[in-house]
Design a protein around this motif. Sequence first.
Motif, short mmCIF file in Angstrom:
data_model
loop_
_atom_site.label_atom_id
_atom_site.label_comp_id
_atom_site.label_asym_id
_atom_site.label_seq_id
_atom_site.Cartn_x
_atom_site.Cartn_y
_atom_site.Cartn_z
N GLU A 80 0.52 -1.39 -0.05
CA GLU A 80 0.24 -0.12 -0.06
C GLU A 80 0.84 1.17 0.00
O GLU A 80 1.99 1.20 0.27
N ASN A 81 0.19 2.45 -0.26
CA ASN A 81 0.96 3.72 0.02
C ASN A 81 1.33 3.70 1.30
O ASN A 81 0.76 3.45 2.03
N THR A 82 2.93 4.20 1.55
CA THR A 82 3.49 4.09 2.80
C THR A 82 3.86 5.28 3.12
O THR A 82 4.83 5.83 2.27
N ASP A 83 3.75 5.66 4.24
CA ASP A 83 4.22 7.14 4.97
C ASP A 83 5.73 6.85 5.30
O ASP A 83 6.82 7.85 4.83
N LEU A 113 6.00 6.21 -0.12
CA LEU A 113 6.16 5.01 -1.26
C LEU A 113 4.83 4.86 -1.90
O LEU A 113 3.92 4.77 -1.11
N PRO A 114 5.04 4.74 -3.25
CA PRO A 114 3.58 4.37 -4.01
C PRO A 114 3.17 2.92 -3.73
O PRO A 114 4.01 1.99 -3.37
N LYS A 115 2.04 2.74 -3.81
CA LYS A 115 1.41 1.35 -3.55
C LYS A 115 2.28 0.30 -4.39
O LYS A 115 2.29 0.61 -5.72
N GLY A 116 2.30 -0.88 -3.99
CA GLY A 116 2.94 -1.88 -4.78
C GLY A 116 4.45 -1.69 -5.16
O GLY A 116 5.06 -2.39 -5.92
N SER A 117 5.15 -0.93 -4.02
CA SER A 117 6.79 -0.60 -4.29
C SER A 117 7.50 -1.94 -3.62
O SER A 117 6.80 -2.87 -2.97
N SER A 118 8.63 -2.06 -3.89
CA SER A 118 9.29 -2.83 -3.43
C SER A 118 10.95 -2.10 -3.03
O SER A 118 11.43 -1.27 -3.60
#
Length: 245
Positions: free
Chosen positions: A169-172, A231-236
Amino acid sequence: MALATKNRIIAGVVASIGAILLAIIQFGPAWLPYLKETFFDSEKSVKAKDSKKLNYYITNIILENIDSAKPGEPNIRAYFHITAEVETSKTQDLYYEDRVKTGGAIEYIKSIPSHTVLNPTQWPENPTYLEYRINPLKSGLTKFDVNGIGSLKIFLDKNKAKFGPHIPENTDFALMTVDFSRLKDFDLPSDFSAQVEGRDADGSLQYGTGPAQLRNWYKVNKTVTIIARNLPKGSSLLFIWGEPI
């Protein structure tokens, strides 16, 4: 106009003036952008709160040699511990859903709250890929914590490596610490880097979809820390050296 209404208006004006004075005192010349964000971007902030996100994602990974590994087999065992906080304004969307993928094998995954396997026709027969979902223990919540541990078999080569968690998910705020202290006869290559990997508009994987900061403690205690924000959703969040794999 009713007296109660007048009092509310006066109280609101006084509170606003108080906020302006506090901003000037605290932020000095930078007070104007602060006020713009506070008073004029409130609608944007509310909308941001309506979307599902992770407030934080923190993982610690410990690497250890697999002494029995033969040539061509996974040669490193990665133990990981993850903690994350999921938040959403829509209680029906409050769950954590993710996947684990490795070129070696997933030995085990455990979580609190307990996870549900979403690809039972593949897992555990195919030990390289697992999809799972974690629901909160109580209904009606808008946020909850996820904790998980696991063990993966991976390939680690002195010439090239690429490993790290997928973040759904989008992550702070995201933080990954990698501990190399258990590895035998290993020296960290000098060309290592931290990368955020995501997908472009065409769906292709690419590096640099978000900034990543690297803190190198290898000479002190054989650890490296990677920090990333927004971070945008679906990042690694990846640790890399050598040619990309």
